[in-house]
Motif scaffolding. Structure first.
Motif, PDB file in Angstrom:
ATOM      1  N   LEU A   1     -16.796  -0.182  17.623  1.00 38.86           N
ATOM      2  CA  LEU A   1     -18.106  -0.304  17.008  1.00 38.86           C
ATOM      3  C   LEU A   1     -18.762   1.062  16.952  1.00 38.86           C
ATOM      4  O   LEU A   1     -18.912   1.718  17.985  1.00 38.86           O
ATOM      5  CB  LEU A   1     -18.985  -1.251  17.827  1.00 38.86           C
ATOM      6  CG  LEU A   1     -18.513  -2.697  17.968  1.00 38.86           C
ATOM      7  CD1 LEU A   1     -19.426  -3.462  18.911  1.00 38.86           C
ATOM      8  CD2 LEU A   1     -18.451  -3.365  16.606  1.00 38.86           C
ATOM      9  N   ASN A   2     -19.162   1.487  15.764  1.00 35.82           N
ATOM     10  CA  ASN A   2     -19.829   2.772  15.619  1.00 35.82           C
ATOM     11  C   ASN A   2     -21.205   2.702  16.271  1.00 35.82           C
ATOM     12  O   ASN A   2     -21.939   1.738  16.093  1.00 35.82           O
ATOM     13  CB  ASN A   2     -19.944   3.150  14.140  1.00 35.82           C
ATOM     14  CG  ASN A   2     -20.361   4.591  13.965  1.00 35.82           C
ATOM     15  OD1 ASN A   2     -19.942   5.463  14.724  1.00 35.82           O
ATOM     16  ND2 ASN A   2     -21.190   4.845  12.979  1.00 35.82           N
ATOM     17  N   ALA A   3     -21.541   3.714  17.040  1.00 34.82           N
ATOM     18  CA  ALA A   3     -22.797   3.715  17.771  1.00 34.82           C
ATOM     19  C   ALA A   3     -23.537   5.037  17.564  1.00 34.82           C
ATOM     20  O   ALA A   3     -23.686   5.484  16.428  1.00 34.82           O
ATOM     21  CB  ALA A   3     -22.523   3.440  19.244  1.00 34.82           C
ATOM     22  N   HIS A   4     -23.941   5.690  18.604  1.00 31.29           N
ATOM     23  CA  HIS A   4     -24.735   6.921  18.578  1.00 31.29           C
ATOM     24  C   HIS A   4     -24.050   7.961  19.464  1.00 31.29           C
ATOM     25  O   HIS A   4     -23.155   7.632  20.245  1.00 31.29           O
ATOM     26  CB  HIS A   4     -26.160   6.639  19.070  1.00 31.29           C
ATOM     27  CG  HIS A   4     -26.195   6.018  20.430  1.00 31.29           C
ATOM     28  ND1 HIS A   4     -26.237   6.751  21.590  1.00 31.29           N
ATOM     29  CD2 HIS A   4     -26.154   4.712  20.811  1.00 31.29           C
ATOM     30  CE1 HIS A   4     -26.238   5.930  22.630  1.00 31.29           C
ATOM     31  NE2 HIS A   4     -26.188   4.685  22.185  1.00 31.29           N
ATOM     32  N   PRO A   5     -24.452   9.236  19.377  1.00 34.09           N
ATOM     33  CA  PRO A   5     -23.768  10.287  20.159  1.00 34.09           C
ATOM     34  C   PRO A   5     -23.775  10.057  21.667  1.00 34.09           C
ATOM     35  O   PRO A   5     -22.867  10.495  22.368  1.00 34.09           O
ATOM     36  CB  PRO A   5     -24.549  11.562  19.818  1.00 34.09           C
ATOM     37  CG  PRO A   5     -25.294  11.268  18.582  1.00 34.09           C
ATOM     38  CD  PRO A   5     -25.503   9.790  18.518  1.00 34.09           C
ATOM     39  N   GLY A   6     -24.759   9.348  22.195  1.00 32.50           N
ATOM     40  CA  GLY A   6     -24.856   9.130  23.631  1.00 32.50           C
ATOM     41  C   GLY A   6     -23.707   8.357  24.235  1.00 32.50           C
ATOM     42  O   GLY A   6     -23.485   8.429  25.440  1.00 32.50           O
ATOM     43  N   VAL A   7     -22.937   7.634  23.419  1.00 32.31           N
ATOM     44  CA  VAL A   7     -21.825   6.840  23.969  1.00 32.31           C
ATOM     45  C   VAL A   7     -20.626   7.704  24.333  1.00 32.31           C
ATOM     46  O   VAL A   7     -19.681   7.210  24.950  1.00 32.31           O
ATOM     47  CB  VAL A   7     -21.402   5.681  23.024  1.00 32.31           C
ATOM     48  CG1 VAL A   7     -22.587   4.774  22.738  1.00 32.31           C
ATOM     49  CG2 VAL A   7     -20.750   6.180  21.759  1.00 32.31           C
TER      50      VAL A   7
END
Length: 184
Positions: free
Chosen positions: A169-175
């Motif tokens: 799942l595409n998320a945000h840089p923090g992952v």
């Protein structure tokens, strides 16, 4: 119901090699008002309202105390690897339906990240967040993978258990951002 397995059993070697002082997980995170790294991570996990289990080392007294303060279960071991820590945590939470495996040095993980993984695990057996095709955390595993997770023992964590059918799942840089180095 899925639960969050917070892995806080590393030795902090990269952190100290880079000049970090003291326990990495209790170091202040200036982007979070100087709060200790582990506190930021733990508070987000608690806000998710999912069950939490912490795996840590016997010398991580502050983490053990925080677990007690929040009435959370904890596995204490002198872990030699990420795989060993995951296996110990899964064995301690054997009755969970699924596990969201989360290293405890990633303060940018959000409540929404946990909920997305938990929701996806209702239809998939493995789920992972990513950013620009880079694998991130948390990584979710359904009960189907319990025995394989319990056998982990090396530094590759759960990589050997990852199946080709893993849902990314595409998320945000923090992952993908961990705190292996002290903030300047």
């Amino acid at each position: 119901m899925p639960g969050i397995l917070l892995i806080a059993a590393g030795k902090g070697e990269r952190y100290r090699a880079a000049g970090g002082q003291g326990e990495k997980l209790m170091a202040p995170i200036y982007s979070h008002q100087g709060r200790p790294l582990f506190c930021v991570v733990l508070e987000t996990a608690i806000a998710s309202q999912l069950p939490i289990h912490i795996v840590t080392r016997p010398d991580n007294i502050a983490i053990i105390q925080l677990a007690a303060d929040y009435n959370l279960t904890v596995t204490v071991l002198n872990s030699n690897s990420m795989g060993e820590s995951i296996a110990a945590g899964v064995k301690a939470t054997y009755d969970w339906d699924s596990w969201l495996i989360q290293p405890a040095d990633m303060p940018e993980i959000t409540v929404s990240d946990y909920h997305r993984i938990a929701q996806a695990l209702q239809q998939h057996t493995q789920v992972r967040l990513s950013w620009q095709n880079q694998p991130g955390h948390p990584v979710g595993f359904s009960r189907q993978w319990r025995e394989a997770l319990c056998r982990l023992c090396d530094e590759n964590g759960a990589k050997s258990v990852i199946a080709p059918s893993l849902l990314m799942l595409n998320a945000h840089p923090g992952v993908i951002i961990d705190r292996d180095f002290p903030e300047k």
